[in-house]
Scaffold this motif. Structure first.
Motif, PDB file in Angstrom:
ATOM      1  N   UNK A  79       0.832  -1.207   0.000  1.00  0.00           N
ATOM      2  CA  UNK A  79       0.000   0.000   0.000  1.00  0.00           C
ATOM      3  C   UNK A  79       0.864   1.255   0.000  1.00  0.00           C
ATOM      4  N   UNK A  80       1.919   1.250   0.800  1.00  0.00           N
ATOM      5  CA  UNK A  80       2.809   2.397   0.852  1.00  0.00           C
ATOM      6  C   UNK A  80       3.522   2.640  -0.458  1.00  0.00           C
ATOM      7  N   UNK A  81       3.957   1.565  -1.111  1.00  0.00           N
ATOM      8  CA  UNK A  81       4.633   1.705  -2.402  1.00  0.00           C
ATOM      9  C   UNK A  81       3.702   2.274  -3.465  1.00  0.00           C
ATOM     10  N   UNK A  82       2.465   1.772  -3.486  1.00  0.00           N
ATOM     11  CA  UNK A  82       1.498   2.274  -4.470  1.00  0.00           C
ATOM     12  C   UNK A  82       1.214   3.752  -4.229  1.00  0.00           C
ATOM     13  N   UNK A  83       0.943   4.114  -2.985  1.00  0.00           N
ATOM     14  CA  UNK A  83       0.637   5.513  -2.655  1.00  0.00           C
ATOM     15  C   UNK A  83       1.803   6.432  -2.988  1.00  0.00           C
ATOM     16  N   UNK A  86       4.641   5.745  -5.096  1.00  0.00           N
ATOM     17  CA  UNK A  86       5.259   5.688  -6.416  1.00  0.00           C
ATOM     18  C   UNK A  86       4.278   5.776  -7.595  1.00  0.00           C
ATOM     19  N   UNK A  87       3.036   5.337  -7.396  1.00  0.00           N
ATOM     20  CA  UNK A  87       2.107   5.289  -8.523  1.00  0.00           C
ATOM     21  C   UNK A  87       1.821   6.647  -9.174  1.00  0.00           C
ATOM     22  N   UNK A 107       4.750   6.751 -11.456  1.00  0.00           N
ATOM     23  CA  UNK A 107       4.917   5.541 -12.257  1.00  0.00           C
ATOM     24  C   UNK A 107       3.615   4.743 -12.207  1.00  0.00           C
ATOM     25  N   UNK A 108       2.668   5.029 -13.077  1.00  0.00           N
ATOM     26  CA  UNK A 108       1.355   4.378 -13.013  1.00  0.00           C
ATOM     27  C   UNK A 108       1.399   2.853 -13.054  1.00  0.00           C
ATOM     28  N   UNK A 109       2.443   2.279 -13.651  1.00  0.00           N
ATOM     29  CA  UNK A 109       2.526   0.824 -13.716  1.00  0.00           C
ATOM     30  C   UNK A 109       2.585   0.201 -12.320  1.00  0.00           C
ATOM     31  N   UNK A 117      -3.104   0.693 -14.065  1.00  0.00           N
ATOM     32  CA  UNK A 117      -1.762   0.465 -14.582  1.00  0.00           C
ATOM     33  C   UNK A 117      -1.735   0.525 -16.103  1.00  0.00           C
ATOM     34  N   UNK A 118      -2.830   0.091 -16.729  1.00  0.00           N
ATOM     35  CA  UNK A 118      -2.927   0.113 -18.191  1.00  0.00           C
ATOM     36  C   UNK A 118      -3.431   1.451 -18.728  1.00  0.00           C
TER      37      UNK A 118
END
Length: 215
Positions: free
Chosen positions: A44-48, A50-51, A54-56, A166-167
């Motif tokens: 969850x932390x990585x998505x919040x 980095x996304x 970096x949407x992927x 992501x897509x």
């Protein structure tokens, strides 16, 4: 009402060889439970974090949601099939799931233009639905897993949103509408779990409490 939870038995059958191997290596149900919760917070932390750049990274959500369902099934099987059931395990299982769910849902705040309140509403109603399920035990019924928006169903939807993000196939508005629909279905799930628990309590169909559900 249909729920992905109904596939639990087949999913567990596929995982049984891995469960036996983990037991042979000395793994415990509580270790798996805590690991799944901690890794959920990391994902969850990585998505919040980095996304937005970096949407992927949103693709981590479907991958982890599937892995987490497997871990949730594994800890339950270790507990039941290898005499590892315990009061501590019951607390870790229920609290770990609610905390991990909240973190993973809120990771969608990384979506550009996403309003916070639909996600917080989903977090609150999802937690309420799990509480309603646990309350069944207090009235002499089973721990309720009725749908239509149980834990496994929510994991599937959030994972699908992560893949579509992501897509680049959906935007914040689409995510908000899906999240609001999930919240409404969570509210209906609360009602169904309360009704089912009360009905079972009235008929006296008490069953043995299990330490954890699996998927």
């Amino acid at each position: 009402m249909a729920s992905i939870y109904a596939l639990k038995g087949r999913f567990q059958a596929l995982l049984r060889p891995a469960v036996r191997r983990l037991h042979a290596l000395g793994a415990t149900a509580n270790q798996v439970t805590v690991t799944a919760a901690l890794l959920s917070l990391v994902v969850a932390g990585l998505v919040w974090w980095q996304a937005p750049l970096r949407p992927w990274v949103f693709a981590l959500l479907p991958v982890w949601m599937f892995a987490r369902m497997a871990l949730n099934a594994i800890d339950g099987m270790l507990a039941r099939e290898f005499a590892q059931q315990s009061p501590l395990g019951a607390f870790l299982n229920e609290l770990g799931d609610v905390i991990a769910d909240a973190a993973l849902y809120l990771s969608l705040l990384a979506v550009a233009g996403m309003a916070a309140w639909p996600l917080w509403l989903l977090v609150w109603l999802a937690a309420l639905s799990e509480y309603a399920g646990v309350l069944g035990l207090m009235v002499g019924a089973q721990r309720r897993y009725d749908g239509p928006m149980g834990k496994s169903d929510r994991a599937f939807v959030i994972g699908t949103l992560g893949l579509l993000l992501a897509l680049g196939l959906i935007d914040a508005m689409a995510v908000q509408w899906v999240v609001l629909a999930m919240a409404v279905l969570c509210a209906w799930t609360v009602v169904r779990r309360v009704r089912a628990g009360l009905a079972q309590a009235r008929t006296g169909n008490d069953v043995t409490d299990h330490r954890r559900s699996g998927t």
